[in-house]
Write an enzyme that holds these catalytic residues in place. Structure first.
Site, short mmCIF file in Angstrom:
data_model
loop_
_atom_site.label_atom_id
_atom_site.label_comp_id
_atom_site.label_asym_id
_atom_site.label_seq_id
_atom_site.Cartn_x
_atom_site.Cartn_y
_atom_site.Cartn_z
N PRO A 20 -10.82 -10.37 -12.08
CA PRO A 20 -11.36 -11.41 -11.21
C PRO A 20 -12.90 -11.39 -11.23
O PRO A 20 -13.51 -10.35 -11.07
CB PRO A 20 -10.83 -11.02 -9.82
N GLU A 21 -13.49 -12.56 -11.46
CA GLU A 21 -14.93 -12.68 -11.51
C GLU A 21 -15.43 -13.37 -10.25
O GLU A 21 -14.67 -13.62 -9.32
CB GLU A 21 -15.35 -13.43 -12.78
N HIS A 76 3.14 -2.70 -5.92
CA HIS A 76 1.71 -2.59 -6.11
C HIS A 76 0.90 -3.06 -4.90
O HIS A 76 -0.30 -3.29 -5.01
CB HIS A 76 1.28 -3.37 -7.35
N ARG A 116 -3.09 -2.29 -11.56
CA ARG A 116 -3.75 -1.30 -12.41
C ARG A 116 -4.58 -0.29 -11.63
O ARG A 116 -5.12 0.66 -12.19
CB ARG A 116 -4.62 -2.02 -13.46
N ARG A 153 -37.13 -7.87 -24.31
CA ARG A 153 -35.77 -7.33 -24.43
C ARG A 153 -35.14 -7.73 -25.77
O ARG A 153 -35.16 -8.91 -26.15
CB ARG A 153 -34.89 -7.84 -23.28
#
Length: 269
Positions: free
Chosen positions: A2-3, A89, A108, A150
């Site tokens: 999930p972002e 879970h 997980r 960079r």
């Protein structure tokens, strides 16, 4: 994983249901997540005054304490119906007044539930985070300044949470496609004009994903159990070898920073 859009979708779905309610009790069925679950006894009976977000962390804010929750790689928060039997879970329940139970499911077990006392220094998980992408802090000028000198690939640069938070793999490749920037170019070589376009594209992609309820690729569902539909709008992510939807050229798949990165050689310079 999930972002930011998925986490914000979850936050918005829960906010109106639990803010202003008291935390009556909780159940921890598996304390061994990424770190041991931390829910101190003094939170019992305290009122949740806000549910906010910093990067991909959900902040359950009480008067003098905050629970910091991260969904990990496969986690989700849902409102469990009264009497619903927890599944295999379902590791943590937060039981609020009015019969509202927030259930944390994490197959997980890379998620976390940690405690932060407000009179302590800023929590180690939050202290070094960069700017929020959906605020006025993210600008082309800011990105250009941080990229000075960079050599890292621009895709890795915008995925660095010390620079800008919440731009995961999906949203990085989609934003770079929209801005017409090849993800392999060194960040320090990007022009100010290109960074202006990239900052705008990051905001556009994230807002569109929010509108669609996030992106469901495997595990993510919102607090009411619905998947996100932004997957239907993806231009390049997971489409290596397929034709570009803009020009028809074959999309290229490269690995940058260990992550699959799809782009168009013709549209992205």
């Amino acid at each position: 994983m999930p972002e930011l859009p998925e986490v914000e979708t979850t936050r918005r779905g829960l906010e109106g249901r639990i803010v202003g309610r008291t935390l009556r009790s909780w159940a921890v069925r598996n304390p061994a997540l990424r770190w041991p679950v931390e829910i101190p006894s003094q939170l019992q009976g305290k009122t949740l005054v806000a549910l906010s977000r910093r990067a991909k962390y959900l902040l359950f804010e009480f008067p003098h304490d905050t629970l910091i929750l991260h969904l990990g790689m496969s986690g989700s928060l849902r409102l469990a119906p009264p009497g619903a039997v927890p599944g295999k879970h379902d590791h943590v329940d937060l039981n609020f007044s009015g019969g509202q139970t927030v259930r944390f499911n994490d197959p997980r077990r890379f998620g976390s539930v940690l405690w932060w006392a407000h009179d302590a220094p800023e929590h180690r998980l939050l202290a070094h985070l960069g700017v929020e992408p959906l605020t006025s802090e993210l600008t082309g000028a800011y990105l250009k300044e941080r990229a000075r000198g960079r050599k890292v690939a621009v895709k890795s640069f915008i995925m660095d949470s010390r620079i800008v938070v919440g731009v995961g793999n999906i949203y990085a490749v989609e934003s770079l496609f929209l801005a017409g920037i090849r993800p392999t170019i060194a960040a320090g070589r990007i022009t100010r004009r290109a960074f202006d376009a990239l900052a705008a594209s990051i905001k556009e992609v994230l807002l569109q994903s929010l509108k669609e309820g996030g992106t469901t690729l495997r595990d993510f569902v919102s607090s009411d159990g619905r998947p996100g539909y932004f997957k239907q709008r993806l231009n390049v992510y997971d489409r290596g070898g397929e034709p570009c939807r803009r020009c028809g050229c074959t999309l290229v798949n490269r690995r940058i920073g260990g992550r699959s990165t799809v782009f168009c050689r013709n549209c992205q310079r």
